[in-house]
Design an enzyme around this catalytic site. Structure first.
Site, PDB file in Angstrom:
ATOM      1  N   HIS A 246      39.754  24.824  28.667  1.00 50.53           N
ATOM      2  CA  HIS A 246      38.413  24.913  28.070  1.00 50.53           C
ATOM      3  C   HIS A 246      37.711  23.557  28.103  1.00 50.53           C
ATOM      4  O   HIS A 246      36.837  23.276  27.280  1.00 50.53           O
ATOM      5  CB  HIS A 246      38.475  25.441  26.629  1.00 50.53           C
ATOM      6  CG  HIS A 246      39.293  26.677  26.475  1.00 50.53           C
ATOM      7  ND1 HIS A 246      38.817  27.930  26.815  1.00 50.53           N
ATOM      8  CD2 HIS A 246      40.563  26.852  26.058  1.00 50.53           C
ATOM      9  CE1 HIS A 246      39.754  28.828  26.595  1.00 50.53           C
ATOM     10  NE2 HIS A 246      40.835  28.204  26.149  1.00 50.53           N
ATOM     11  N   SER A 370      23.786   7.816  48.703  1.00 51.22           N
ATOM     12  CA  SER A 370      22.510   8.229  48.130  1.00 51.22           C
ATOM     13  C   SER A 370      21.409   7.417  48.764  1.00 51.22           C
ATOM     14  O   SER A 370      21.567   6.219  49.024  1.00 51.22           O
ATOM     15  CB  SER A 370      22.506   8.032  46.615  1.00 51.22           C
ATOM     16  OG  SER A 370      21.198   8.165  46.084  1.00 51.22           O
ATOM     17  N   ARG A 410      29.365  58.659  64.734  1.00 50.97           N
ATOM     18  CA  ARG A 410      29.066  57.263  65.048  1.00 50.97           C
ATOM     19  C   ARG A 410      27.560  57.030  64.996  1.00 50.97           C
ATOM     20  O   ARG A 410      26.765  57.823  65.479  1.00 50.97           O
ATOM     21  CB  ARG A 410      29.576  56.883  66.449  1.00 50.97           C
ATOM     22  CG  ARG A 410      29.629  55.375  66.732  1.00 50.97           C
ATOM     23  CD  ARG A 410      28.347  54.838  67.362  1.00 50.97           C
ATOM     24  NE  ARG A 410      28.331  53.381  67.373  1.00 50.97           N
ATOM     25  CZ  ARG A 410      28.649  52.637  68.425  1.00 50.97           C
ATOM     26  NH1 ARG A 410      28.977  53.222  69.548  1.00 50.97           N
ATOM     27  NH2 ARG A 410      28.595  51.324  68.355  1.00 50.97           N
TER      28      ARG A 410
END
Length: 547
Positions: A246, A370, A410
């Site tokens: 958690h 970046s 088909r």
């Protein structure tokens, strides 16, 4: 058969692409240039594409002026820059190994193979007297058409298709052209494609495409990935790590054991994928051998069909309509999706561990993380892997849901969809290679791992209350809850609590010696023996170098 042919002849580059959009639909998409409106000023010249930005003092804004060659905008030649699918453009170098099998070229090649193998099979049936046994030289000639099949041959088939507007018939005519000069084979040219519907050829070609792509490309890359994660497991078997359940601190584990989990999970799914049998049919227009039995009523055609299909290394499907039902494809693709989902889980965990500082990433000179933040070293390989796995699963999921469904005996909807098989595999392959690249850049930051453990003495509440239970100390859980829940817990406070317990001396000493680093249970041994577990899963020794 798909009765849609591009208005131009494929080039050698186009025939090997993974996406059908480029070679078959490119011209119909070239009008996309008309989407430019009066928002842009066009000035066409023979100069290369240029982008200039002029400042307008009146509007205090920017005005974009795009100069583009009229020829280039209207008649783009297919290249890695103009391909609609990034698999055939930006990522081509990483996925091109699939193109030998999953491209238009691959489809044509395997159609040629099936047509020739069927003619050879007919020559071995005594009742088909019109096709006598071929001489060794004739057999060698036919096999040579398969072994020597080239890109030029594929382009010739496409040129014929421009006339026939039928892709499978074009293969038949191509083979007749190739064999009309051979005196022995020329006598039986009309037995190419004998009693076949197009889907007799196509379904076997598609199965062979998948089989070869999985065997030659996908499985080896999956195995490299599993082996790389296995090596991480064993190399870091004893490096303690704070677990998080958690998102909160939990009982410690080892870094290696967490990698071992993914090794085993991926190995199980890799085995499941390998157990999917590629299937094929060869029963004529509606699956009943109607034409076969009219022409040669005394031949056991179902047996002949089974012999033929299995001779190609495929599993025979006797109950079909005009098409093979594609159920095995759905099973295969869903199995790959499960493998991919586990890898998504791995990618996200690695992303998280990098964010926590548990791994450093080895930088490469010249690379930029970046465009505005020079310090950034982003986990882009795991992000790219996750993104491509999502795209792959979307493609494979659609194929799995669509292909088993066909109206009555088909409809043609499967034909165009089957041309997209390379997409799901291509994005999967790209994801596997991205994950491998990311793993190769990792460097364990043991100091950061140790730091988190040193700040998490509260995780020892679990073993303390468990030992208290063993020796009958009342309300052990409640006492540890009062000590630790929502409070700062230190080494000193834990030791003080243990000293005050009424426990046997040996048990108390053991608890006093326990630390967040040492409280890892069987994690070390689980990580060290993961290769043996994987070998048991696979029933063979597959991870010989996992150390």
């Amino acid at each position: 058969m798909e009765s849609m042919v591009s208005s131009g002849v494929l080039t050698k580059n186009q025939a090997s692409l993974l996406s059908p959009l480029q070679p078959r639909k490119l011209r119909s998409l070239r009008n996309i240039s008309s989407l430019y409106t009066t928002k842009h000023t066009h000035q066409f010249s023979n100069a290369p594409f240029q982008l200039s930005i002029a400042f307008s003092s009146r509007s205090h804004g920017f005005r974009q002026v795009i100069n583009m060659s009229r020829d280039n905008s209207c008649e783009f030649e297919l290249s890695t820059l103009t391909a609609l699918s990034p698999l055939d453009g930006r990522y081509w170098g990483k996925v091109k190994d699939l193109s030998l099998y999953m491209s238009e070229y691959g489809l044509i090649y395997f159609r040629v193979l099936v047509e020739i193998k069927w003619l050879l099979k007919l020559s071995q049936i005594p009742e088909v007297t019109e096709v006598p046994s071929f001489s060794v030289e004739a057999q060698s000639y036919l096999q040579g058409l398969i072994d020597g099949f080239s890109m030029d041959d594929a382009l010739e088939v496409k040129r014929i298709e421009r006339v026939t507007n039928h892709d499978v018939k074009a293969v038949e005519y191509f083979l007749k052209q190739k064999c009309q000069s051979h005196p022995e084979i020329a006598k039986v040219l009309e037995f190419f494609h004998f009693a076949c519907t197009s889907e007799d050829i196509n379904n076997l070609a598609h199965a062979l495409m998948l089989k070869e792509a999985m065997t030659k490309v996908m499985f080896p890359t999956m195995e490299k990935l599993i082996e790389a994660i296995c090596k991480m497991a064993k190399a870091n078997a004893s490096i303690s790590m704070l677990s998080r359940t958690h998102g909160q601190p939990a009982s410690p584990t080892t870094l290696g054991k967490e990698m071992a989990i993914f090794t085993v999970r991926l190995s199980r799914e890799r085995r499941e994928i390998s157990q999917v049998e590629m299937m094929g049919k060869f029963a004529g227009a509606v699956g009943n051998y109607n034409a076969h039995l009219v022409a040669y009523p005394n031949i056991n055609w179902p047996q002949i069909a089974e012999e033929f299909v299995t001779s190609l290394g495929l599993k025979f499907n006797p109950y079909v309509t005009q098409i093979e039902t594609h159920d095995y494809m759905a099973k295969l693709y869903y199995a790959i999706i499960r493998f991919n989902n586990i890898l998504i889980d791995f990618d996200r965990d690695m992303w998280g561990y990098i964010s926590l500082g548990y791994f450093k990433q080895i930088t490469k000179a010249g690379e930029i993380g970046s465009s505005t933040m020079p310090h950034k070293v982003n986990p882009i390989d795991f992000e790219n892997s996750e993104g491509n796995l999502g795209k792959a699963n979307e493609d494979l999921s659609y194929l799995s849901m669509k292909l088993p469904i066909s109206r009555w005996q088909r409809d043609l909807t499967d034909s165009t969809v089957l041309r997209n098989m390379g997409g799901g595999l291509g994005h999967s392959l790209l994801a596997y290679k991205s994950a491998l690249q990311g793993i190769g850049k990792l460097q364990v930051n043991e100091a950061r791992l140790s730091e988190d453990l040193n700040e998490a003495w509260e995780v020892l509440a679990e073993p303390i209350q468990t030992v208290m239970r063993r020796y009958g100390v009342p309300e052990p859980y409640e006492k540890l809850k009062e000590l630790t829940r929502g409070r700062a817990v230190t080494k000193e406070s834990i030791r003080e609590f243990i000293e005050g317990l009424e426990l046997p001396k040996e048990a108390k000493t053991h608890l006093l010696n326990l630390t967040p680093h040492s409280y890892v249970g069987a994690a070390i041994e689980l990580a060290r023996t993961v290769d043996s577990t994987v070998n048991v899963i696979n029933g063979t020794k597959v991870l010989e170098t996992c150390s």
